[in-house]
Design an enzyme around this catalytic site. Structure first.
Site, short mmCIF file in Angstrom:
data_model
loop_
_atom_site.label_atom_id
_atom_site.label_comp_id
_atom_site.label_asym_id
_atom_site.label_seq_id
_atom_site.Cartn_x
_atom_site.Cartn_y
_atom_site.Cartn_z
N GLY A 11 0.80 -1.23 0.00
CA GLY A 11 0.00 0.00 0.00
C GLY A 11 0.82 1.27 0.00
CB SER A 13 0.04 3.92 -4.37
OG SER A 13 -1.14 3.41 -3.78
CB SER A 124 -8.94 -0.37 12.01
OG SER A 124 -9.87 0.68 12.24
CE1 TYR A 136 -11.10 -0.90 6.99
CE2 TYR A 136 -11.57 -0.09 9.20
CZ TYR A 136 -10.72 -0.17 8.12
OH TYR A 136 -9.49 0.45 8.15
CB ALA A 137 -15.24 -3.88 12.95
CB ALA A 138 -15.55 -8.74 10.79
#
Length: 226
Positions: A11, A13, A124, A136-138
């Protein structure tokens, strides 16, 4: 003359991945950046095109990289929606990039990593739960399971594995339409997290004084957890 250490960073970029790569380069590391979009960060940096949404394609990429002293998995994206509007494809996509790609890269790179190496996963603050961000959390919570397990497996080799969990960070991800269902809330300290601050903590964990820290999760969130 001591040979520069080599880190593989995903990541690079933009955002946190770019900030971490830039900090490591400033500290004298050589960095191989993996991303779909080309990165150019100057002397000591090499970009390798990689599609982390297709982990099965990463085998040939890893072969071209060679040995690494550290792996930093910072690539990621976010799709948000409340329960009742969840998209299974979004969950699958985030799980692939956040978890499956991390697993494939570590599985390929760590066996040849020298003892005393480093693995750092970008989690996160959301991993403990936040309305509208269950998928997202998972996927970010899954990195905790990977990290603590790998830390136990690799401790005999002196290889540390830790998770960095930023809160709302000043990166392009905040403007991604895919997360429009959850507008940004300013942290208690009154400012978004600076990617360079995350990079500084990453550099410490990856450096010589991080040798006694493993299996831990570091939250850097501007007070959003308060």
């Amino acid at each position: 003359m001591t040979k520069p250490q080599h880190a593989v960073v995903t990541g690079t970029s933009s955002g946190i991945g770019k900030a971490i790569a830039s900090r490591l380069l400033a500290d004298g590391w050589k960095v191989t950046g993996l991303s779909r979009t080309e990165s150019s960060l100057g002397e000591g940096f090499r970009w390798q095109q990689a599609d982390l949404s297709e982990p099965e394609s990463l085998g040939s990429v890893v072969e071209a990289i060679g040995p690494a002293d550290a792996l930093v998995h910072a690539a990621g994206f976010q799709r948000t929606a409340p329960l009742g509007e969840l998209d299974p494809a979004a969950l699958a996509g985030m799980f692939t990039v956040h978890v499956a790609a991390a697993s494939v890269l570590a599985n390929a790179l760590v066996p040849s990593m020298p003892d005393g190496g480093r693995v750092l996963l970008l989690g996160s603050r959301t991993s403990t739960g936040m309305p509208g961000k269950s998928h997202y959390a998972a996927t970010k919570a899954a990195l905790m399971g990977l990290g603590r397990t790998w830390a136990q497996e690799l401790a005999p080799r002196g290889i540390t594995v830790n998770v960095l969990s930023p809160g709302p960070t000043d990166t392009p991800m905040l403007n991604d339409p895919g997360r429009s269902a959850t507008p940004v809330r300013m942290p208690a300290l009154g400012a978004l997290v600076d990617p360079e601050d995350v990079a500084a903590l990453a550099a410490f964990l990856l450096g010589p004084h991080g040798k006694s820290i493993t299996g831990q999760n570091y939250v850097i969130c501007g007070g959003a957890s308060l």
